[in-house]
Design a protein around this motif. Structure first.
Motif, PDB file in Angstrom:
ATOM      1  N   THR A  17    -104.133 -26.056  -3.476  1.00 18.82           N
ATOM      2  CA  THR A  17    -103.635 -27.046  -4.204  1.00 18.82           C
ATOM      3  C   THR A  17    -104.299 -28.443  -3.779  1.00 18.82           C
ATOM      4  O   THR A  17    -104.748 -29.113  -4.790  1.00 18.82           O
ATOM      5  CB  THR A  17    -102.064 -27.372  -4.043  1.00 18.82           C
ATOM      6  N   LYS A  18    -104.468 -28.718  -2.762  1.00 17.78           N
ATOM      7  CA  LYS A  18    -105.532 -29.813  -2.349  1.00 17.78           C
ATOM      8  C   LYS A  18    -106.887 -29.783  -2.879  1.00 17.78           C
ATOM      9  O   LYS A  18    -107.083 -30.892  -3.675  1.00 17.78           O
ATOM     10  CB  LYS A  18    -105.463 -29.867  -0.641  1.00 17.78           C
ATOM     11  N   VAL A  19    -107.215 -28.812  -2.987  1.00 17.44           N
ATOM     12  CA  VAL A  19    -108.900 -28.665  -3.544  1.00 17.44           C
ATOM     13  C   VAL A  19    -108.792 -28.845  -5.139  1.00 17.44           C
ATOM     14  O   VAL A  19    -109.526 -29.538  -5.798  1.00 17.44           O
ATOM     15  CB  VAL A  19    -109.524 -27.174  -3.294  1.00 17.44           C
ATOM     16  N   ASN A  20    -107.532 -28.353  -5.627  1.00 17.79           N
ATOM     17  CA  ASN A  20    -107.454 -28.423  -7.339  1.00 17.79           C
ATOM     18  C   ASN A  20    -107.027 -29.790  -7.437  1.00 17.79           C
ATOM     19  O   ASN A  20    -107.737 -30.325  -8.692  1.00 17.79           O
ATOM     20  CB  ASN A  20    -106.428 -27.278  -7.931  1.00 17.79           C
ATOM     21  N   ARG A  21    -106.270 -30.349  -6.821  1.00 14.15           N
ATOM     22  CA  ARG A  21    -106.090 -31.921  -7.070  1.00 14.15           C
ATOM     23  C   ARG A  21    -107.223 -32.675  -6.743  1.00 14.15           C
ATOM     24  O   ARG A  21    -107.816 -33.565  -7.809  1.00 14.15           O
ATOM     25  CB  ARG A  21    -104.947 -32.490  -6.019  1.00 14.15           C
ATOM     26  N   LYS A  22    -108.224 -32.845  -6.015  1.00 11.26           N
ATOM     27  CA  LYS A  22    -109.399 -33.278  -5.803  1.00 11.26           C
ATOM     28  C   LYS A  22    -110.416 -32.825  -7.004  1.00 11.26           C
ATOM     29  O   LYS A  22    -110.992 -33.955  -7.460  1.00 11.26           O
ATOM     30  CB  LYS A  22    -110.236 -33.075  -4.364  1.00 11.26           C
ATOM     31  N   LEU A  23    -110.277 -31.854  -7.501  1.00  3.92           N
ATOM     32  CA  LEU A  23    -111.405 -31.500  -8.458  1.00  3.92           C
ATOM     33  C   LEU A  23    -110.907 -32.071  -9.782  1.00  3.92           C
ATOM     34  O   LEU A  23    -111.789 -32.342 -10.643  1.00  3.92           O
ATOM     35  CB  LEU A  23    -111.288 -29.897  -8.744  1.00  3.92           C
ATOM     36  N   LYS A  24    -109.517 -32.269 -10.001  1.00 10.80           N
ATOM     37  CA  LYS A  24    -109.086 -33.018 -11.126  1.00 10.80           C
ATOM     38  C   LYS A  24    -109.338 -34.502 -11.050  1.00 10.80           C
ATOM     39  O   LYS A  24    -109.359 -35.011 -12.249  1.00 10.80           O
ATOM     40  CB  LYS A  24    -107.701 -32.546 -11.246  1.00 10.80           C
ATOM     41  N   GLN A  25    -109.282 -34.865  -9.868  1.00 15.12           N
ATOM     42  CA  GLN A  25    -109.710 -36.469  -9.685  1.00 15.12           C
ATOM     43  C   GLN A  25    -111.023 -36.639 -10.238  1.00 15.12           C
ATOM     44  O   GLN A  25    -111.518 -37.714 -10.552  1.00 15.12           O
ATOM     45  CB  GLN A  25    -109.523 -37.006  -8.459  1.00 15.12           C
ATOM     46  N   LEU A  26    -111.757 -35.689  -9.923  1.00 21.19           N
ATOM     47  CA  LEU A  26    -113.170 -35.828 -10.342  1.00 21.19           C
ATOM     48  C   LEU A  26    -114.044 -35.348 -11.408  1.00 21.19           C
ATOM     49  O   LEU A  26    -115.279 -35.268 -11.782  1.00 21.19           O
ATOM     50  CB  LEU A  26    -114.290 -34.796  -8.970  1.00 21.19           C
ATOM     51  N   THR A  27    -112.818 -35.091 -12.422  1.00 21.64           N
ATOM     52  CA  THR A  27    -113.540 -34.800 -13.814  1.00 21.64           C
ATOM     53  C   THR A  27    -114.110 -36.178 -14.503  1.00 21.64           C
ATOM     54  O   THR A  27    -113.646 -37.016 -14.102  1.00 21.64           O
ATOM     55  CB  THR A  27    -112.414 -34.397 -14.600  1.00 21.64           C
ATOM     56  N   PRO A  28    -114.931 -35.866 -15.504  1.00 21.61           N
ATOM     57  CA  PRO A  28    -115.526 -36.953 -16.098  1.00 21.61           C
ATOM     58  C   PRO A  28    -114.208 -38.100 -16.719  1.00 21.61           C
ATOM     59  O   PRO A  28    -114.237 -39.083 -16.739  1.00 21.61           O
ATOM     60  CB  PRO A  28    -116.339 -36.508 -17.281  1.00 21.61           C
ATOM     61  N   GLU A  29    -113.067 -37.304 -17.383  1.00 17.43           N
ATOM     62  CA  GLU A  29    -111.999 -38.190 -17.875  1.00 17.43           C
ATOM     63  C   GLU A  29    -111.192 -38.841 -17.044  1.00 17.43           C
ATOM     64  O   GLU A  29    -110.860 -40.027 -17.112  1.00 17.43           O
ATOM     65  CB  GLU A  29    -111.051 -37.219 -18.610  1.00 17.43           C
ATOM     66  N   SER A  30    -111.212 -38.425 -15.700  1.00 19.83           N
ATOM     67  CA  SER A  30    -110.237 -38.948 -14.691  1.00 19.83           C
ATOM     68  C   SER A  30    -111.203 -40.075 -14.102  1.00 19.83           C
ATOM     69  O   SER A  30    -110.674 -41.172 -13.730  1.00 19.83           O
ATOM     70  CB  SER A  30    -110.080 -37.971 -13.600  1.00 19.83           C
ATOM     71  N   LEU A  31    -112.580 -39.848 -13.949  1.00 23.04           N
ATOM     72  CA  LEU A  31    -113.415 -40.857 -13.473  1.00 23.04           C
ATOM     73  C   LEU A  31    -113.300 -42.234 -14.561  1.00 23.04           C
ATOM     74  O   LEU A  31    -113.200 -43.407 -13.951  1.00 23.04           O
ATOM     75  CB  LEU A  31    -114.756 -40.169 -13.327  1.00 23.04           C
ATOM     76  N   ALA A  32    -113.521 -41.881 -15.747  1.00 24.07           N
ATOM     77  CA  ALA A  32    -113.365 -42.692 -16.705  1.00 24.07           C
ATOM     78  C   ALA A  32    -112.306 -43.499 -16.661  1.00 24.07           C
ATOM     79  O   ALA A  32    -112.316 -44.974 -16.926  1.00 24.07           O
ATOM     80  CB  ALA A  32    -113.719 -42.147 -18.083  1.00 24.07           C
ATOM     81  N   ALA A  33    -111.122 -42.951 -16.552  1.00 24.59           N
ATOM     82  CA  ALA A  33    -109.887 -43.605 -16.551  1.00 24.59           C
ATOM     83  C   ALA A  33    -109.692 -44.569 -15.295  1.00 24.59           C
ATOM     84  O   ALA A  33    -109.207 -45.663 -15.343  1.00 24.59           O
ATOM     85  CB  ALA A  33    -108.660 -42.711 -16.645  1.00 24.59           C
ATOM     86  N   GLN A  34    -109.987 -44.009 -14.207  1.00 24.53           N
ATOM     87  CA  GLN A  34    -110.245 -44.819 -13.063  1.00 24.53           C
ATOM     88  C   GLN A  34    -111.028 -46.088 -13.398  1.00 24.53           C
ATOM     89  O   GLN A  34    -110.651 -47.226 -12.661  1.00 24.53           O
ATOM     90  CB  GLN A  34    -110.539 -44.240 -11.705  1.00 24.53           C
ATOM     91  N   ALA A  35    -112.085 -45.986 -13.592  1.00 26.45           N
ATOM     92  CA  ALA A  35    -112.923 -47.107 -14.019  1.00 26.45           C
ATOM     93  C   ALA A  35    -112.425 -48.037 -14.596  1.00 26.45           C
ATOM     94  O   ALA A  35    -112.420 -49.306 -14.678  1.00 26.45           O
ATOM     95  CB  ALA A  35    -114.550 -46.572 -14.545  1.00 26.45           C
ATOM     96  N   ALA A  36    -111.792 -47.322 -15.920  1.00 26.12           N
ATOM     97  CA  ALA A  36    -111.134 -48.569 -17.054  1.00 26.12           C
ATOM     98  C   ALA A  36    -109.865 -49.121 -16.300  1.00 26.12           C
ATOM     99  O   ALA A  36    -109.842 -50.482 -16.416  1.00 26.12           O
ATOM    100  CB  ALA A  36    -110.612 -47.499 -18.070  1.00 26.12           C
ATOM    101  N   ASP A  37    -108.972 -48.611 -15.376  1.00 22.87           N
ATOM    102  CA  ASP A  37    -108.228 -49.235 -14.648  1.00 22.87           C
ATOM    103  C   ASP A  37    -108.680 -50.137 -13.749  1.00 22.87           C
ATOM    104  O   ASP A  37    -108.236 -51.255 -13.483  1.00 22.87           O
ATOM    105  CB  ASP A  37    -107.332 -47.928 -13.927  1.00 22.87           C
ATOM    106  N   ALA A  50    -111.534 -51.854 -13.982  1.00 19.80           N
ATOM    107  CA  ALA A  50    -112.021 -52.864 -14.799  1.00 19.80           C
ATOM    108  C   ALA A  50    -110.989 -53.878 -15.278  1.00 19.80           C
ATOM    109  O   ALA A  50    -110.995 -55.079 -15.243  1.00 19.80           O
ATOM    110  CB  ALA A  50    -112.949 -52.196 -15.881  1.00 19.80           C
ATOM    111  N   ILE A  51    -109.636 -53.480 -15.694  1.00 19.91           N
ATOM    112  CA  ILE A  51    -108.798 -54.044 -16.434  1.00 19.91           C
ATOM    113  C   ILE A  51    -108.142 -54.811 -15.110  1.00 19.91           C
ATOM    114  O   ILE A  51    -107.914 -56.194 -15.127  1.00 19.91           O
ATOM    115  CB  ILE A  51    -107.608 -53.195 -17.047  1.00 19.91           C
ATOM    116  N   GLU A  52    -108.248 -54.458 -13.974  1.00 17.83           N
ATOM    117  CA  GLU A  52    -107.539 -54.894 -12.562  1.00 17.83           C
ATOM    118  C   GLU A  52    -108.629 -56.069 -12.438  1.00 17.83           C
ATOM    119  O   GLU A  52    -108.024 -57.212 -11.952  1.00 17.83           O
ATOM    120  CB  GLU A  52    -107.637 -53.949 -11.607  1.00 17.83           C
ATOM    121  N   THR A  53    -109.849 -56.066 -12.491  1.00 19.34           N
ATOM    122  CA  THR A  53    -110.931 -57.061 -12.102  1.00 19.34           C
ATOM    123  C   THR A  53    -110.680 -57.969 -13.064  1.00 19.34           C
ATOM    124  O   THR A  53    -110.844 -59.198 -12.870  1.00 19.34           O
ATOM    125  CB  THR A  53    -112.262 -56.331 -12.107  1.00 19.34           C
ATOM    126  N   GLY A  54    -110.558 -57.876 -14.275  1.00 21.44           N
ATOM    127  CA  GLY A  54    -110.419 -58.850 -15.204  1.00 21.44           C
ATOM    128  C   GLY A  54    -109.129 -59.729 -15.174  1.00 21.44           C
ATOM    129  O   GLY A  54    -108.944 -60.794 -15.200  1.00 21.44           O
TER     130      GLY A  54
END
Length: 120
Positions: A20-40, A42-46
């Motif tokens: 479960t720990k490995v699967n959670r980490k893999l989900k965090q590293l998907t392109p969609e998740s990374l894009a969402a994290q970057a957007a969050d 960027a909004i926080e920085t704004g």
């Protein structure tokens, strides 16, 4: 017998936990998740930049008020003084042909253009 059952259960639990720990980490590293994290982020920085700009503007207004009070700009005007005149900069004359625009220099006369953006 109980010892083997205990270690078998402990090993199975450790395997489930690790999976479960490995699967959670893999989900965090998907392109969609990374894009969402970057957007969050960027909004926080704004929001942080906006707060900083508002703080700067508040400090600027406060300092202008202090300077205005120190220099007497807020003081009532003496009626015996002449009215302050404001001069506006005006153009001498409008151009004869108002639709004529300046053109940028071009390399139309040159065969060996160094422009890398042109179609070849």
């Amino acid at each position: 017998m109980f010892r083997r059952t205990f270690w078998f259960t402990a090993g199975a639990a450790a395997g489930v936990w690790a999976t479960t720990k490995v699967n959670r980490k893999l989900k965090q590293l998907t392109p969609e998740s990374l894009a969402a994290q970057a957007a969050d982020r960027a909004i926080e920085t704004g929001h942080k930049l906006k707060d900083f700009a508002l703080d700067v503007r508040d400090g600027m207004v406060r300092r202008e008020a202090e300077l205005g009070g120190a220099l007497g700009l807020e003081a009532p005007v003496d009626p015996d003084l002449p009215v302050q005149r404001h001069f506006a900069v005006e153009a001498a004359e409008p151009p004869a042909n108002a639709t004529t625009y300046r053109k940028l220099p071009s390399n139309a006369n040159h065969d060996n253009s160094n422009n890398r953006n042109e179609d070849h």
